[in-house]
Scaffold this motif. Sequence first.
Motif, PDB file in Angstrom:
ATOM      1  N   THR A  81     -17.157  24.752 -19.927  1.00  0.00           N
ATOM      2  CA  THR A  81     -16.624  24.050 -21.082  1.00  0.00           C
ATOM      3  C   THR A  81     -17.459  22.805 -21.314  1.00  0.00           C
ATOM      4  OG1 THR A  81     -15.038  22.915 -19.654  1.00  0.00           O
ATOM      5  CG2 THR A  81     -14.265  24.889 -20.793  1.00  0.00           C
ATOM      6  N   TRP A  82     -17.500  22.373 -22.562  1.00  0.00           N
ATOM      7  CA  TRP A  82     -18.335  21.230 -22.901  1.00  0.00           C
ATOM      8  C   TRP A  82     -17.690  20.493 -24.063  1.00  0.00           C
ATOM      9  CZ3 TRP A  82     -20.915  20.112 -27.509  1.00  0.00           C
ATOM     10  CH2 TRP A  82     -20.751  21.080 -28.510  1.00  0.00           C
ATOM     11  N   GLY A  83     -18.223  19.301 -24.364  1.00  0.00           N
ATOM     12  CA  GLY A  83     -17.712  18.559 -25.500  1.00  0.00           C
ATOM     13  C   GLY A  83     -18.539  17.335 -25.798  1.00  0.00           C
ATOM     14  N   LEU A  84     -18.264  16.755 -26.968  1.00  0.00           N
ATOM     15  CA  LEU A  84     -18.890  15.502 -27.368  1.00  0.00           C
ATOM     16  C   LEU A  84     -17.961  14.368 -26.939  1.00  0.00           C
ATOM     17  CD1 LEU A  84     -20.044  16.502 -30.975  1.00  0.00           C
ATOM     18  CD2 LEU A  84     -21.322  16.662 -28.821  1.00  0.00           C
ATOM     19  N   ALA A 126     -25.591  21.527 -23.089  1.00  0.00           N
ATOM     20  CA  ALA A 126     -24.181  21.429 -22.694  1.00  0.00           C
ATOM     21  C   ALA A 126     -23.412  22.684 -23.075  1.00  0.00           C
ATOM     22  CB  ALA A 126     -23.546  20.200 -23.349  1.00  0.00           C
ATOM     23  N   GLU A 127     -23.676  23.236 -24.240  1.00  0.00           N
ATOM     24  CA  GLU A 127     -23.015  24.474 -24.638  1.00  0.00           C
ATOM     25  C   GLU A 127     -23.328  25.609 -23.664  1.00  0.00           C
ATOM     26  OE1 GLU A 127     -22.479  25.421 -29.018  1.00  0.00           O
ATOM     27  OE2 GLU A 127     -24.222  24.101 -29.073  1.00  0.00           O
ATOM     28  N   LYS A 128     -24.525  25.610 -23.155  1.00  0.00           N
ATOM     29  CA  LYS A 128     -24.948  26.665 -22.235  1.00  0.00           C
ATOM     30  C   LYS A 128     -24.432  26.443 -20.819  1.00  0.00           C
ATOM     31  CE  LYS A 128     -27.613  30.131 -20.829  1.00  0.00           C
ATOM     32  NZ  LYS A 128     -27.371  31.526 -21.218  1.00  0.00           N
ATOM     33  N   ASN A 129     -24.374  25.180 -20.385  1.00  0.00           N
ATOM     34  CA  ASN A 129     -24.141  24.879 -18.968  1.00  0.00           C
ATOM     35  C   ASN A 129     -22.878  24.090 -18.668  1.00  0.00           C
ATOM     36  OD1 ASN A 129     -26.900  25.765 -17.745  1.00  0.00           O
ATOM     37  ND2 ASN A 129     -27.443  24.555 -19.530  1.00  0.00           N
ATOM     38  N   GLY A 130     -22.183  23.618 -19.714  1.00  0.00           N
ATOM     39  CA  GLY A 130     -20.989  22.817 -19.509  1.00  0.00           C
ATOM     40  C   GLY A 130     -21.322  21.346 -19.347  1.00  0.00           C
ATOM     41  N   GLY A 131     -20.316  20.511 -19.568  1.00  0.00           N
ATOM     42  CA  GLY A 131     -20.488  19.073 -19.410  1.00  0.00           C
ATOM     43  C   GLY A 131     -20.183  18.324 -20.685  1.00  0.00           C
TER      44      GLY A 131
END
Length: 243
Positions: free
Chosen positions: A13-16, A66-71
Amino acid sequence: MNTFTETTNTASTWGLYEQMRPQEIEAIQEKTPIAYLPWGAIEYHGNHNPTGLDSIKAFNLCKDLAEKNGGLVFPVVNLAANLIKSYPGVNFPKHSIEFSENLIRLVCEEYLEQLVAQGFKIVVLLSGHAGEPHLTILKTVAEEFNNKYPDKRFWALAEFDILPNDLLVANHSAIGETSLQLFYAPETVDLETLPKDRLITLELDAVSGDDPRLATIALGEQIVTSFVKNGSIIIEELKQKYL
């Protein structure tokens, strides 16, 4: 605006960061405590590119990672030293906001300390601006933090650091940066402003590198695809070691 469409890891999961509520941030951070810090600049990039090219590029590349790996992706730091306005032999005094090398070091140190205090274990600092010693300062601070916090990892880089030279090298508003800008924000690029009857030069056009008139969206996508692939391999290795 184009977005990178390679299949992402749905388990991550990721986000701004600045657009999320605390509980959302903590849910992502608990799973993947990676911070992406895009470091940009406000700098003259000729008449064909926007002054925020470095920032746009750094933010979008971080977002794709981030979309690929999370964070969590942080807002762009729009502070840079060693801009074209102070480059020897050229005269482009306007449209660049330049800061001192000492300030760049101080902001980087304080920002990384804050990310440590917030509980991040991996920090990816991507500099869209490659002026020197600006880029070296960021990499040096990151390495100092690696020594200070050996249980965490601070990775500072420019996008071309993990790409083959035949795909992308350090450049200023040349074919590489212009292709990335065409991919991410084509509405901000106007290749028609470039002269058609002479060579493109640093002194006249603020271009260092291969001819930006040859830039394409397809080349930008190729650069992004390779960057995300190579960056994700490194991030996965860091995850295995530090998370």
